[in-house]
Enzyme design. Structure first.
Site, short mmCIF file in Angstrom:
data_model
loop_
_atom_site.label_atom_id
_atom_site.label_comp_id
_atom_site.label_asym_id
_atom_site.label_seq_id
_atom_site.Cartn_x
_atom_site.Cartn_y
_atom_site.Cartn_z
N ASP A 9 0.86 -1.19 0.00
CA ASP A 9 0.00 0.00 0.00
C ASP A 9 0.90 1.24 0.00
OD1 ASP A 9 -2.49 1.51 0.27
OD2 ASP A 9 -1.85 1.94 2.31
N SER A 10 0.28 2.40 -0.17
CA SER A 10 1.04 3.65 -0.12
C SER A 10 1.43 3.99 1.31
CB SER A 10 0.20 4.78 -0.69
OG SER A 10 -0.92 4.98 0.14
N CYS A 72 -4.20 -1.54 -2.12
CA CYS A 72 -4.32 -0.09 -2.34
C CYS A 72 -5.22 0.07 -3.56
CB CYS A 72 -2.95 0.50 -2.60
SG CYS A 72 -2.98 2.23 -3.14
N GLU A 151 -2.98 8.81 8.14
CA GLU A 151 -1.51 8.73 8.25
C GLU A 151 -1.02 9.50 9.48
OE1 GLU A 151 0.90 7.00 6.58
OE2 GLU A 151 -0.61 5.96 5.37
N HIS A 185 -7.27 2.97 3.39
CA HIS A 185 -7.07 3.75 4.61
C HIS A 185 -8.39 3.99 5.36
CE1 HIS A 185 -3.12 4.81 2.94
NE2 HIS A 185 -2.82 5.39 4.09
#
Ligand code: DGL
Length: 266
Positions: A9-10, A72, A151, A185
Site C-alpha cells: 500500500d502507499s 491499495c 496517516e 485507509h
C-alpha cells in the site's frame, strides 16, 4: 518457513487487509510494504503510481512470496493489469472484491463509492459495479483529506469528524444504502464515516471480500499454509519507523517489528 503473501500500500491503509488475512488465514506469513515516504498516491499521475507500485512489487518478490495483494485501490486502479502481466505469481487487487460485496449488500441499488482522486477519476469502481449489475446507480466522491487524517493518526475527535462531515456533505442526501470505502485507509476512520452517513448506510470495506478471494485462490493452487503462529510477519516502510510501528500495533493489536527501506522519493 513457508512462503509468504506480499501485501503493499502507499502507507498504513493496507494494514486493513493484513488484519483480515490474520483473521481468515492465521497460518499465513505476511510481507508488508507501506510506501509512507511517497504517500499519498491519490493525487499522483497514474504513470507515477504505476512506477512506484512496480518498484515495490519487485522489492517484495525478493522475499520469495507465493502471491501478491495490491492492498491499495489507487494502485489497483492504475497498475493491477500491468503487474499481472509482469509477474508469474497470482496477483489480487481490492476493487473487484469490494464491488462484488457492495452489489450483494445493496437493496435499493444506490451505491456510493468514496476514494482518492486517482481511484475516483479512473472510474474503476463504476466500471466494476456496472459489469456486475448494470442497474446499479453509482455515486462517486473523492475524499482527498481522509488519507492524511489516517496517516497522521487523527482517527477520532471533533476536528477529524468535522473534516469527514464536510467532505461527505455532497452524498449525504443521495439515498445511498451502501457505501464502498474505496481506499484501504478509510476503514481506520469508519466510525466517523458511519456517524456522518447514518446507520441506514452499510459501509463496505473490500478487505474481507479480498481475503476470501485470496483464500480461494491459495486453496485452488494448493498453496495454503497452516503454520503455528510465530509472528514471523515482516513489515517495511519507506517512512519513519516509530510512527508506523505505533499505528500498526494499535490497529493490529499485536507487536510488530518494522524495518525501514528507502526508495527514491519522487
Ligand atoms: N490506501 C490507498 C488506496 O486504497 C492509497 C491512499 C493514498 O495514498 O492516496 O487508495
Amino acid at each position: 518457513m513457508s512462503q509468504g503473501i506480499g501485501v503493499l500500500d502507499s502507507g498504513l491503509g493496507g494494514l486493513t487487509v493484513v488484519k483480515e488475512i490474520m483473521k481468515q488465514l492465521p497460518g499465513e506469513r505476511i510481507v508488508y510494504f507501506g510506501d509512507t515516504a511517497r504517500c499519498p498516491y491519490g493525487p499522483r499521475p497514474p504513470q507515477e503510481v504505476k512506477r512506484f507500485t512496480l518498484e515495490i512489487v519487485r522489492y517484495l518478490l525478493e522475499f520469495d512470496i507465493k502471491m501478491l495483494v495490491i492492498a491499495c485501490n489507487t494502485a489497483t486502479a492504475h497498475a493491477l493489469e500491468d503487474i499481472k502481466q509482469d509477474v508469474d505469481i497470482p496477483v489480487i487487487g481490492v476493487i473487484r472484491p469490494g464491488a462484488r460485496a457492495a452489489e450483494q449488500t445493496t437493496k435499493n441499488g444506490m451505491v456510493g463509492v468514496i476514494g482518492t482522486e486517482g481511484t475516483i477519476n479512473s472510474k474503476a469502481y463504476e466500471r466494476a459495479l456496472k459489469e456486475i449489475n448494470s442497474n446499479l446507480n453509482v455515486i462517486q466522491l473523492a475524499c482527498p483529506l481522509f488519507v492524511s487524517l489516517v496517516e497522521k493518526g487523527q482517527l477520532t475527535g471533533s476536528q477529524a469528524l468535522n473534516i469527514v462531515a464536510e467532505t461527505l456533505r455532497p452524498i449525504r442526501d443521495k439515498h445511498l444504502d451502501t457505501l464502498i470505502l474505496g481506499c484501504t485507509h478509510y476503514p481506520l476512520i469508519a466510525p466517523l464515516i458511519q456517524e456522518v452517513m447514518g446507520n441506514q448506510v452499510t459501509l463496505i470495506s473490500s478487505a474481507e471480500e479480498t481475503v476470501k478471494e485470496v483464500k480461494e485462490l491459495l486453496k485452488e493452487k494448493q498453496l495454503l499454509s497452516f503454520e503455528e503462529f510465530t509472528n514471523s510477519h515482516l513489515f517495511y516502510t519507506s517512512g519513519p519507523v516509530v510512527h508506523f510501528k505505533k499505528m500498526a500495533e494499535a490497529w493490529l493489536e499485536m507487536r510488530v517489528h518494522v524495518r525501514s527501506t528507502v526508495f527514491r522519493v519522487s
